[in-house]
Design an enzyme around this catalytic site. Sequence first.
Site, short mmCIF file in Angstrom:
data_model
loop_
_atom_site.label_atom_id
_atom_site.label_comp_id
_atom_site.label_asym_id
_atom_site.label_seq_id
_atom_site.Cartn_x
_atom_site.Cartn_y
_atom_site.Cartn_z
N ARG A 128 10.86 -0.91 11.36
CA ARG A 128 9.93 -0.82 12.37
C ARG A 128 10.05 -1.74 13.26
O ARG A 128 10.05 -2.94 13.05
CB ARG A 128 8.54 -0.76 11.38
N LYS A 131 0.92 -1.18 0.12
CA LYS A 131 0.03 -0.08 -0.05
C LYS A 131 0.85 1.15 0.11
O LYS A 131 0.49 2.21 -0.69
CB LYS A 131 -0.80 0.03 1.27
N ARG A 160 -9.79 0.87 8.44
CA ARG A 160 -9.52 -0.48 8.78
C ARG A 160 -10.54 -1.16 9.60
O ARG A 160 -10.16 -2.25 9.90
CB ARG A 160 -8.20 -0.34 9.55
N ARG A 165 11.84 -5.34 5.15
CA ARG A 165 11.35 -3.95 4.90
C ARG A 165 12.49 -3.13 5.81
O ARG A 165 12.84 -3.43 6.97
CB ARG A 165 9.95 -3.54 5.10
N ARG A 219 -0.91 -9.00 13.10
CA ARG A 219 -1.31 -7.84 12.32
C ARG A 219 -2.20 -8.47 11.20
O ARG A 219 -3.46 -8.15 10.86
CB ARG A 219 -0.24 -7.26 11.83
P1 AP5 Z 1 4.71 -1.73 1.75
O1 AP5 Z 1 4.31 -0.89 0.78
O2 AP5 Z 1 5.33 -0.88 3.07
O3 AP5 Z 1 3.75 -2.22 2.38
P2 AP5 Z 1 2.28 -1.98 3.34
O4 AP5 Z 1 1.23 -2.60 2.47
O5 AP5 Z 1 2.09 -0.17 3.24
O6 AP5 Z 1 2.37 -2.61 4.58
P3 AP5 Z 1 2.43 -1.97 5.97
O7 AP5 Z 1 3.06 -2.86 7.00
O8 AP5 Z 1 2.99 -0.57 6.22
O9 AP5 Z 1 0.94 -1.84 6.32
P4 AP5 Z 1 0.21 -1.79 7.76
O10 AP5 Z 1 -1.27 -1.74 7.13
O11 AP5 Z 1 0.35 -3.03 8.48
O12 AP5 Z 1 1.01 -0.62 8.50
P5 AP5 Z 1 0.55 0.62 8.88
O13 AP5 Z 1 1.84 1.42 8.68
O14 AP5 Z 1 -0.54 1.23 8.04
O15 AP5 Z 1 5.63 -2.86 1.29
C1 AP5 Z 1 6.29 -3.69 2.31
C2 AP5 Z 1 7.78 -4.02 1.73
O16 AP5 Z 1 7.57 -5.00 0.54
C3 AP5 Z 1 8.61 -2.83 1.38
O17 AP5 Z 1 9.79 -3.14 1.83
C4 AP5 Z 1 8.39 -3.04 -0.08
O18 AP5 Z 1 9.71 -2.38 -0.80
C5 AP5 Z 1 8.40 -4.30 -0.36
N1 AP5 Z 1 7.10 -4.38 -1.65
C6 AP5 Z 1 6.09 -3.50 -1.70
N2 AP5 Z 1 5.38 -4.08 -3.03
C7 AP5 Z 1 6.32 -5.16 -3.42
C8 AP5 Z 1 6.16 -5.93 -4.75
N3 AP5 Z 1 5.09 -5.80 -5.61
N4 AP5 Z 1 7.09 -6.70 -5.03
C9 AP5 Z 1 8.29 -7.11 -3.77
N5 AP5 Z 1 8.28 -6.28 -2.90
C10 AP5 Z 1 7.38 -5.32 -2.48
O19 AP5 Z 1 -0.06 0.41 10.42
C11 AP5 Z 1 0.68 0.20 11.48
C12 AP5 Z 1 0.05 0.18 12.84
O20 AP5 Z 1 -0.47 1.43 12.98
C13 AP5 Z 1 -1.15 -0.88 12.54
O21 AP5 Z 1 -0.70 -2.15 12.88
C14 AP5 Z 1 -2.01 -0.34 13.75
O22 AP5 Z 1 -1.64 -0.57 14.99
C15 AP5 Z 1 -1.82 1.20 13.30
N6 AP5 Z 1 -2.68 1.93 12.66
C16 AP5 Z 1 -2.48 2.26 11.41
N7 AP5 Z 1 -3.64 2.78 10.80
C17 AP5 Z 1 -4.69 2.29 11.59
C18 AP5 Z 1 -6.12 2.59 11.44
N8 AP5 Z 1 -6.66 3.15 10.39
N9 AP5 Z 1 -6.91 2.06 12.56
C19 AP5 Z 1 -6.35 1.52 13.56
N10 AP5 Z 1 -4.87 1.31 13.79
C20 AP5 Z 1 -4.12 1.91 12.67
#
Ligand code: AP5
Length: 217
Positions: A161, A13, A88, A127, A172
């Site tokens: 992270r 994402k 979410r 990552r 997660r």
């Molecule tokens: P990346 O693009 O970083 O993946 P992502 O989908 O953004 O993954 P996240 O782990 O950031 O998502 P998340 O939803 O768990 O975390 P968030 O920060 O939102 O890609 C991952 C890796 O793969 C990278 O190294 C990239 O280079 C590689 N990659 C990408 N695409 C690729 C491809 N096609 N092929 C190969 N490699 C690839 O949330 C963190 C925490 O915050 C949550 O757990 C929760 O506690 C809290 N939180 C955030 N938002 C909310 C909400 N709305 N409500 C409640 N709690 C929330």
Amino acid sequence: MNLILLGPPGAGKGTQAKTIAAKYGLLQLSTGDMLRAAVAAGTDVGRRAKAIMDRGGLVPDEIVVGLIAERIDQPDCRNGVIFDGFPRTLAQADALEATLKQKGKALDAVVELRVDDTKLVERIVGRFTCAKCGEGYHDRFKRPKVRGVCDICQSTEFTRRPDDNAETVTRRLMVYYRETSPLVGYYYCKGTLKEVDGMGPIDQVARQIGEVLGRTK
Ligand code: AP5
């Protein structure tokens, strides 16, 4: 244009949101990034969120809905927003719809990135991010061009992270299937859902998203 990127942790994402934001002149709003900034700044929200994020749970709806409602009022959101990691829960989705409606805006598309669990864990565990400019990398799939040096800002400091470990990732994923995956049906029924195969390389996924959005406009 206002878009949501929906998908489990590690689906890509954040990676894809940056490309789409640049291509369409949208602002990327990542609730994960906003919460991590609050944790780093030691704000009240950050203090409440930290322990929940470290163990892979969801921060309470009222906190994230409040962050987004406040943020989308700012002038840099005028051209449109790409929501990354929000909503979410069904309650967050309802709140977003009400907030957008109140401001005379609408949601144009919800892009769901579909990726198998084994690949998600591999992506998350490998990552890392530039400590200075935030550019994202991966041990196998996206290495800096010069080892140990950021492609964008030439910094040599990188971070990982605290929630990117195999144990927290499993939690997660469970939270995603329980709380967030019902949004697939929610947006399908509203006619805004676009499915994209997120298993291929980064450029290929970006091309597929471009095709889907091209048909949306
Ligand atoms: P990346 O693009 O970083 O993946 P992502 O989908 O953004 O993954 P996240 O782990 O950031 O998502 P998340 O939803 O768990 O975390 P968030 O920060 O939102 O890609 C991952 C890796 O793969 C990278 O190294 C990239 O280079 C590689 N990659 C990408 N695409 C690729 C491809 N096609 N092929 C190969 N490699 C690839 O949330 C963190 C925490 O915050 C949550 O757990 C929760 O506690 C809290 N939180 C955030 N938002 C909310 C909400 N709305 N409500 C409640 N709690 C929330």
